[in-house]
Motif scaffolding. Structure first.
Motif, PDB file in Angstrom:
ATOM      1  N   LEU A   7       0.930  -1.145   0.005  1.00  0.00           N
ATOM      2  CA  LEU A   7       0.024   0.132  -0.064  1.00  0.00           C
ATOM      3  C   LEU A   7       0.907   1.224  -0.121  1.00  0.00           C
ATOM      4  CD1 LEU A   7      -1.445   2.609   1.507  1.00  0.00           C
ATOM      5  CD2 LEU A   7      -2.891   1.249   0.168  1.00  0.00           C
ATOM      6  N   SER A   8       0.861   2.115  -0.987  1.00  0.00           N
ATOM      7  CA  SER A   8       1.484   3.204  -1.031  1.00  0.00           C
ATOM      8  C   SER A   8       0.737   4.292  -1.404  1.00  0.00           C
ATOM      9  CB  SER A   8       2.892   3.147  -1.798  1.00  0.00           C
ATOM     10  OG  SER A   8       3.591   4.513  -1.428  1.00  0.00           O
ATOM     11  N   GLY A   9       1.113   5.746  -1.470  1.00  0.00           N
ATOM     12  CA  GLY A   9       0.103   6.589  -1.524  1.00  0.00           C
ATOM     13  C   GLY A   9       1.045   8.083  -1.857  1.00  0.00           C
ATOM     14  N   MET A  10       0.172   8.921  -2.405  1.00  0.00           N
ATOM     15  CA  MET A  10       0.747  10.417  -2.568  1.00  0.00           C
ATOM     16  C   MET A  10      -0.428  11.379  -2.302  1.00  0.00           C
ATOM     17  SD  MET A  10       2.834  10.671  -6.076  1.00  0.00           S
ATOM     18  CE  MET A  10       3.997   9.210  -6.627  1.00  0.00           C
ATOM     19  N   ARG A  11       0.019  12.431  -1.818  1.00  0.00           N
ATOM     20  CA  ARG A  11      -1.033  13.546  -1.694  1.00  0.00           C
ATOM     21  C   ARG A  11      -1.427  14.138  -2.917  1.00  0.00           C
ATOM     22  NH1 ARG A  11       1.241  17.558   2.782  1.00  0.00           N
ATOM     23  NH2 ARG A  11       3.410  16.488   1.824  1.00  0.00           N
ATOM     24  N   LEU A  40      -3.182   4.923  -3.314  1.00  0.00           N
ATOM     25  CA  LEU A  40      -3.964   5.920  -2.811  1.00  0.00           C
ATOM     26  C   LEU A  40      -3.728   7.113  -3.167  1.00  0.00           C
ATOM     27  CD1 LEU A  40      -5.621   5.971   0.134  1.00  0.00           C
ATOM     28  CD2 LEU A  40      -3.547   6.822   0.981  1.00  0.00           C
ATOM     29  N   ALA A  42      -4.023  10.589  -1.309  1.00  0.00           N
ATOM     30  CA  ALA A  42      -4.354  10.994   0.044  1.00  0.00           C
ATOM     31  C   ALA A  42      -4.973  12.410  -0.145  1.00  0.00           C
ATOM     32  CB  ALA A  42      -3.288  10.924   0.756  1.00  0.00           C
ATOM     33  N   HIS A  45      -5.147  14.215   3.433  1.00  0.00           N
ATOM     34  CA  HIS A  45      -3.809  14.604   4.057  1.00  0.00           C
ATOM     35  C   HIS A  45      -3.591  16.125   3.160  1.00  0.00           C
ATOM     36  CE1 HIS A  45      -2.619  10.702   5.541  1.00  0.00           C
ATOM     37  NE2 HIS A  45      -2.233  11.305   6.348  1.00  0.00           N
ATOM     38  N   TYR A 129      -1.438  13.607  11.447  1.00  0.00           N
ATOM     39  CA  TYR A 129      -1.420  12.913   9.954  1.00  0.00           C
ATOM     40  C   TYR A 129      -0.691  11.593   9.781  1.00  0.00           C
ATOM     41  CZ  TYR A 129       1.142  13.585   5.149  1.00  0.00           C
ATOM     42  OH  TYR A 129       1.390  13.361   3.999  1.00  0.00           O
ATOM     43  N   GLN A 133      -2.472   8.389   8.098  1.00  0.00           N
ATOM     44  CA  GLN A 133      -1.588   7.361   7.120  1.00  0.00           C
ATOM     45  C   GLN A 133      -1.693   5.988   7.611  1.00  0.00           C
ATOM     46  OE1 GLN A 133       1.913   9.237   5.700  1.00  0.00           O
ATOM     47  NE2 GLN A 133       2.877   7.416   4.979  1.00  0.00           N
ATOM     48  N   ASP A 136      -4.717   4.338   6.381  1.00  0.00           N
ATOM     49  CA  ASP A 136      -4.420   4.332   5.107  1.00  0.00           C
ATOM     50  C   ASP A 136      -3.934   2.592   4.794  1.00  0.00           C
ATOM     51  OD1 ASP A 136      -5.288   6.798   4.801  1.00  0.00           O
ATOM     52  OD2 ASP A 136      -3.542   7.687   4.171  1.00  0.00           O
ATOM     53  N   ILE A 137      -2.599   2.593   5.624  1.00  0.00           N
ATOM     54  CA  ILE A 137      -1.842   1.433   5.203  1.00  0.00           C
ATOM     55  C   ILE A 137      -2.492   0.201   5.753  1.00  0.00           C
ATOM     56  CG2 ILE A 137       0.190   0.360   5.673  1.00  0.00           C
ATOM     57  CD1 ILE A 137       1.456   3.149   5.926  1.00  0.00           C
ATOM     58  N   VAL A 145       5.690  -0.910   2.156  1.00  0.00           N
ATOM     59  CA  VAL A 145       5.211   0.354   1.868  1.00  0.00           C
ATOM     60  C   VAL A 145       6.450   1.118   1.355  1.00  0.00           C
ATOM     61  CG1 VAL A 145       4.033   2.648   2.928  1.00  0.00           C
ATOM     62  CG2 VAL A 145       3.804   0.392   3.972  1.00  0.00           C
ATOM     63  N   VAL A 147       8.422   3.827  -0.146  1.00  0.00           N
ATOM     64  CA  VAL A 147       8.254   5.350   0.272  1.00  0.00           C
ATOM     65  C   VAL A 147       9.522   5.830   0.151  1.00  0.00           C
ATOM     66  CG1 VAL A 147       5.959   5.558   1.800  1.00  0.00           C
ATOM     67  CG2 VAL A 147       8.270   4.807   2.652  1.00  0.00           C
ATOM     68  N   GLN A 151       9.369   9.473   4.838  1.00  0.00           N
ATOM     69  CA  GLN A 151       8.169   8.779   5.367  1.00  0.00           C
ATOM     70  C   GLN A 151       8.331   7.663   6.432  1.00  0.00           C
ATOM     71  OE1 GLN A 151       4.752   9.884   4.695  1.00  0.00           O
ATOM     72  NE2 GLN A 151       5.987  11.820   3.808  1.00  0.00           N
ATOM     73  N   HIS A 154       6.638   7.558   9.452  1.00  0.00           N
ATOM     74  CA  HIS A 154       5.198   7.270   9.621  1.00  0.00           C
ATOM     75  C   HIS A 154       4.984   5.813   9.508  1.00  0.00           C
ATOM     76  CE1 HIS A 154       4.459  11.566   7.981  1.00  0.00           C
ATOM     77  NE2 HIS A 154       4.823  11.727   9.136  1.00  0.00           N
TER      78      HIS A 154
HETATM   79  N1  TRP Z   1       2.508  10.869   3.608  1.00  0.00           N
HETATM   80  C1  TRP Z   1       2.805  10.412   2.290  1.00  0.00           C
HETATM   81  C2  TRP Z   1       3.477  11.563   1.570  1.00  0.00           C
HETATM   82  O1  TRP Z   1       3.482  12.837   1.843  1.00  0.00           O
HETATM   83  C3  TRP Z   1       1.588  10.237   1.318  1.00  0.00           C
HETATM   84  C4  TRP Z   1       0.798   9.008   1.995  1.00  0.00           C
HETATM   85  C5  TRP Z   1      -0.510   9.150   2.517  1.00  0.00           C
HETATM   86  C6  TRP Z   1       1.062   7.937   2.198  1.00  0.00           C
HETATM   87  N2  TRP Z   1      -0.959   8.112   3.135  1.00  0.00           N
HETATM   88  C7  TRP Z   1      -0.104   7.124   2.807  1.00  0.00           C
HETATM   89  C8  TRP Z   1       2.326   7.341   1.551  1.00  0.00           C
HETATM   90  C9  TRP Z   1       0.046   5.728   2.813  1.00  0.00           C
HETATM   91  C10 TRP Z   1       2.212   5.712   1.837  1.00  0.00           C
HETATM   92  C11 TRP Z   1       0.978   5.019   2.581  1.00  0.00           C
HETATM   93  O2  TRP Z   1       4.171  11.326   0.737  1.00  0.00           O
END
Ligand code: TRP
Length: 327
Positions: A7-11, A40, A42, A45, A129, A133, A136-137, A145, A147, A151, A154
């Motif tokens: 699971l990974s993501g970006m705002r 994801l 975000a 976020h 924050y 997160q 999310d994960i 993850v 990243v 990160q 987190h």
């Molecule tokens: N905080 C991460 C960033 O700024 C974005 C993010 C939100 C994220 N939820 C996440 C990354 C879950 C990995 C998993 O890059």
């Protein structure tokens, strides 16, 4: 053997720059066959540092187009917005009971943001924050993850929350591991450690050849190499960092030799860098054009990802409710 889950993501930051590409997206694309991936957007976020939501939707679409154009496959790896899957907010609330404010105040990523953005009074949601997160994960039981370095704290908080939940209510969540990219941070055109939109030192993945050339022309180089003929020091030169990342090995060696001897001037070196970059970006820009002309496809991809993401999230929440004897 079962594939591990990512699971990974970006705002929702809008069009991505090469730092986002190198630090995350490129890695996600490489990993999408080996792992079962979920990605994801975000968008909640975003609110931690910017309450204005007028551009979030457009920024989401622009970012998703970059994901698709670079080769992230939405069939293998569903994409979804945090705001469209309500379970994120529910799990966030439960997790907010499992961590102290003192622990969150020690988060080094938060301290960096407070310093960089000159924040005087931190809002409650910004302190939380990493709790969002973690939700999310863990909603997707993300085991891995991918990243950037910033990160990692987190992901550590995510592990602590998972442990605490499992101990208190029973085993539901894995202990997630960060997976760092080999090339974690791309410096900006002005030589600052980080490429970032707010520092205005980026090359975008969607920048055409002329823009890339013009931006590179202004890039900083070795300050001791003033004119062609002066020997340069590739290892302190920003443009050489870009060559190492984006150019082919033979060119990189040739540039190292000829910059060091003084035979190669910065103007020529920068044009060779622009050519290398442009050949990587050309197919991405081509695909971007397709999605810009077929926006309904982008929306369908998001809808489909949200359906698939929601199914996993609902399953996890029913396990959470059962363990907590709620409902
Ligand atoms: N905080 C991460 C960033 O700024 C974005 C993010 C939100 C994220 N939820 C996440 C990354 C879950 C990995 C998993 O890059």
């Amino acid at each position: 053997m079962r594939k591990k889950r990512i699971l990974s993501g970006m705002r929702a930051t809008g069009k991505l720059h090469l730092g986002n590409y190198v630090g995350a997206l490129e890695n996600w694309i490489k990993l999408q066959d080996e792992y079962e991936s979920y990605h994801l957007i975000a968008d909640y976020h975003n609110l931690t540092t910017n309450l204005d939501t007028a551009e979030i939707y457009q920024n989401t679409i622009d970012m998703v187009i970059d994901w698709l154009a670079a080769g992230l496959d939405p069939v293998k790896s569903p994409f979804f917005r945090q705001s469209q899957i309500k379970e994120h907010t529910e799990l966030h609330l439960i997790f907010s009971m499992l961590i102290t404010t003192a622990r969150l105040e020690r988060n080094p990523t938060l301290k960096d943001q407070v310093r960089d953005l000159n924040i005087e009074n931190i809002i409650y949601g910004h302190l939380g924050y990493p709790v969002l997160q973690a939700a999310d994960i863990l909603l997707y039981k993300g085991e891995v993850v991918p990243v950037g370095e910033d990160q990692v704290p987190h992901v550590e908080i995510t592990r602590e929350i998972a442990r605490k939940f499992n101990l208190q209510y029973g085993e539901v969540f894995p202990e997630s591991e960060p997976l760092l990219t080999k090339f974690p941070r791309l410096p900006g055109l002005d030589g600052q450690a980080k490429m970032s939109k707010s520092l205005d030192n980026t090359i975008l993945m969607s920048d055409g050849p002329d823009i890339v050339k013009a931006k590179l022309k202004k890039a900083v180089t070795d300050p001791l190499k003033i004119r062609k003929g002066d020997p340069g020091r590739p290892d302190v030169c920003l443009v050489f960092t870009y060559h190492k990342k984006f150019n082919i090995q033979d060119e990189v060696e040739d540039i190292r030799t000829n910059c060091s001897s003084g035979a190669l001037g910065c103007v020529d070196c920068k044009m060779r860098c622009a050519n290398a970059l442009n050949s990587i970006l050309a197919p991405i820009i081509e695909k971007r054009k397709y999605y810009e002309a077929n926006l309904h496809e982008v929306k369908d991809i998001l809808n489909d990802g949200e359906k698939r993401g929601r199914a996993v999230a609902q399953q996890t929440m029913s396990e959470v409710h059962e363990k907590m004897q709620l409902g």
